[in-house]
Design a protein around this motif. Structure first.
Motif, PDB file in Angstrom:
ATOM      1  N   ARG A   1       0.528  -1.211   0.111  1.00 47.31           N
ATOM      2  CA  ARG A   1       0.323   0.184   0.158  1.00 47.31           C
ATOM      3  C   ARG A   1       0.580   1.078   0.040  1.00 47.31           C
TER       4      ARG A   1
ATOM      5  N   GLN B   1       0.176   4.165   1.709  1.00 51.41           N
ATOM      6  CA  GLN B   1      -0.677   4.414   3.020  1.00 51.41           C
ATOM      7  C   GLN B   1      -0.405   6.100   3.961  1.00 51.41           C
TER       8      GLN B   1
ATOM      9  N   PHE C   1       2.408  10.230   2.041  1.00 54.03           N
ATOM     10  CA  PHE C   1       1.775   8.323   1.622  1.00 54.03           C
ATOM     11  C   PHE C   1       3.407   7.997   1.671  1.00 54.03           C
TER      12      PHE C   1
ATOM     13  N   ARG D   1     -12.235   0.869  -4.997  1.00 55.79           N
ATOM     14  CA  ARG D   1     -12.258   2.147  -4.306  1.00 55.79           C
ATOM     15  C   ARG D   1     -13.959   2.929  -4.998  1.00 55.79           C
TER      16      ARG D   1
ATOM     17  N   ILE E   1      -8.848   8.171  -2.301  1.00 55.99           N
ATOM     18  CA  ILE E   1      -8.185   8.613  -1.332  1.00 55.99           C
ATOM     19  C   ILE E   1      -9.749   7.376  -0.248  1.00 55.99           C
TER      20      ILE E   1
ATOM     21  N   ARG F   1     -10.261   5.587   2.943  1.00 55.06           N
ATOM     22  CA  ARG F   1      -9.715   5.733   4.377  1.00 55.06           C
ATOM     23  C   ARG F   1     -10.646   4.922   5.769  1.00 55.06           C
TER      24      ARG F   1
ATOM     25  N   GLU G   1      -5.122   6.150   5.599  1.00 59.59           N
ATOM     26  CA  GLU G   1      -5.516   7.142   4.676  1.00 59.59           C
ATOM     27  C   GLU G   1      -4.510   6.004   3.480  1.00 59.59           C
TER      28      GLU G   1
ATOM     29  N   LYS H   1      -3.761   6.066  -0.683  1.00 59.57           N
ATOM     30  CA  LYS H   1      -3.921   6.289  -1.940  1.00 59.57           C
ATOM     31  C   LYS H   1      -4.293   5.367  -3.304  1.00 59.57           C
ATOM     32  N   GLU H   2      -3.209   3.817  -3.034  1.00 52.79           N
ATOM     33  CA  GLU H   2      -3.491   2.504  -3.441  1.00 52.79           C
ATOM     34  C   GLU H   2      -2.302   1.713  -3.115  1.00 52.79           C
TER      35      GLU H   2
END
Length: 182
Positions: free
Chosen positions: A42, A44, A52, A142, A148, A150, A161, A163-164
């Motif tokens: 991740r 994150q 991130f 998502r 993002i 959560r 959080e 992101k990927e």
């Protein structure tokens, strides 16, 4: 990565949770346990703080199908870090639970979903024809327009959080008996 095609994931999730599609547990699956594993890589950060950063987490999903056909599932997350490895768990009993994790049998599949703000994790375990073997597929998605996702860390409860995310190293096995009795 967290899928940009969240509409597809949403449709898959809706179909997997539909009571009309749910079937009772196959007799060959009752009294058996399933263990699936995978790694999530991740990008994150903790609760909106800082940049991130890449993190790697091993996951294990253990499930037992009772003689009545109820599914008991536990997902364990293993995190590295300084000192000792840390773990966290989420458990559910079928799809009746009030939590974000739910498990459901549908045909020759066991589907375990975890919902979080702006995203979903879907673990789909497919059984072979005689229920002696299985394969696992893990999809992270998502919602459309959500950059993002959560959620909360199972390890320490902190706000996350993401992101990927990428999934690798999936595995699956099936055995007689209750994995939770040990």
């Amino acid at each position: 990565m967290l899928l940009a095609r969240a509409r597809w994931c949403s449709l898959l999730l809706a179909a997997s949770l539909s009571p009309a599609l749910a079937q009772s547990a196959a007799p060959q699956l009752r009294g058996k346990s399933v263990t699936a594993g995978w790694t999530e890589e991740r990008l994150q950060r903790l609760g909106g703080m800082g940049e991130f950063a890449p993190k790697s987490f091993a996951h294990t999903l253990s499930a037992y199908v009772s003689s009545e056909g109820r599914v008991f599932a536990r997902r364990t997350v293993y995190g590295g870090g300084r000192g000792r490895p840390k773990t966290g768990q989420a458990s559910s009993v079928g799809s009746d639970g009030a939590g974000s994790q739910q498990a459901r049998l549908s045909g020759r599949s066991l589907i375990v979903t975890t919902q979080f703000a702006g995203g979903v994790r879907l673990v789909r375990i497919e059984f072979n024809a005689d229920f002696s073997g299985c394969t696992a597929n893990v999809v992270l998605g998502r919602e459309n327009g959500t950059a993002i996702a959560r959620g909360r860390s199972l390890i320490n409860g902190a706000s996350l959080e993401i992101k990927e995310a990428h999934v690798s190293n999936t595995s699956c096995s099936i055995q007689a008996g209750n994995v939770f009795e040990h």
